[in-house]
Design an enzyme around this catalytic site. Sequence first.
Site, short mmCIF file in Angstrom:
data_model
loop_
_atom_site.label_atom_id
_atom_site.label_comp_id
_atom_site.label_asym_id
_atom_site.label_seq_id
_atom_site.Cartn_x
_atom_site.Cartn_y
_atom_site.Cartn_z
N PRO A 89 47.45 -20.02 56.69
CA PRO A 89 46.93 -19.03 57.77
C PRO A 89 48.03 -17.88 58.17
CG PRO A 89 47.30 -21.15 58.79
CD PRO A 89 47.32 -21.23 57.18
N GLU A 116 50.10 -30.28 58.24
CA GLU A 116 50.56 -29.32 59.27
C GLU A 116 51.01 -27.99 58.41
OE1 GLU A 116 50.40 -29.43 62.46
OE2 GLU A 116 49.00 -30.78 62.04
N ARG A 154 33.37 -12.92 40.95
CA ARG A 154 31.82 -12.08 40.86
C ARG A 154 32.34 -10.63 40.69
NH1 ARG A 154 30.69 -9.30 45.09
NH2 ARG A 154 28.47 -9.70 45.03
N ASP A 169 28.26 -3.26 46.90
CA ASP A 169 28.71 -4.46 47.83
C ASP A 169 28.98 -3.76 49.17
OD1 ASP A 169 27.86 -6.50 46.15
OD2 ASP A 169 30.01 -6.76 45.53
#
Length: 228
Positions: A89, A116, A154, A169
Amino acid sequence: MRIDVLTLFPAMFESPLSYSILKRAQESDIVEIVLTDIRDFATDRYRKVDDKPYGGGPGMVMMPGPVFDCFEYVEKLSPEKGRVILLTPQGQKFDQKKAVELSKEKRLILIAGRYEGFDERIRIGLCAEQISIGDFVLSGGELAAMVIVDAVVRLLAGALGDEGSAGDDSFSEGLLEYPQYTRPEVFRDMKVPEVLLSGDHEKIARWRRQMALERTKKHRPDLLKNNF
Ligand code: ADE
């Protein structure tokens, strides 16, 4: 393309890799996806890969030893050096532009962590690029790795097969995708817009562009600010 994934839970990848586009892309050798279990590189008899954080605090931290050994083993599986990506993150936010960029590589090496977080020496020592799939915290990097694999594969030539190209897209032009319709022409009193039945391809293209712009303005005005 070859994609290596280093993970403590290779089985988590089995289902997403076994359906639809990802399945077909592997079957037709557009991509080779190789999963390696970091736990196989643990050195003690309990197969330990995590430990308590120095300085105290909650949770466990991924030990550097097994991750480094696993990485050095995986690196040698192919002569192509590859782009090394740590899922965290704390990384740079993943988006369609990054997916396109990664789809041009010959090899990706994705490292999914748990607990963690990673011992900081993993980040420093592997010189990996750090990528986050959004501002939220997952229980581990596996789902993030799957998201990246899906979004990248893709885009590879031939991966979408008869299902068309990725060119229309959402985000491919910095806009959300225009509305799509299929049969029937009328469904619960809602009619397919006349223009789409007109056969006038220029008019249809103009309408679609207009709809994409309106939709983007309404739902994601931030995209217009970034691109126009
Ligand atoms: N690991 C945990 N949360 C994550 C996120 N948002 N992106 C990438 N890897 C993660």
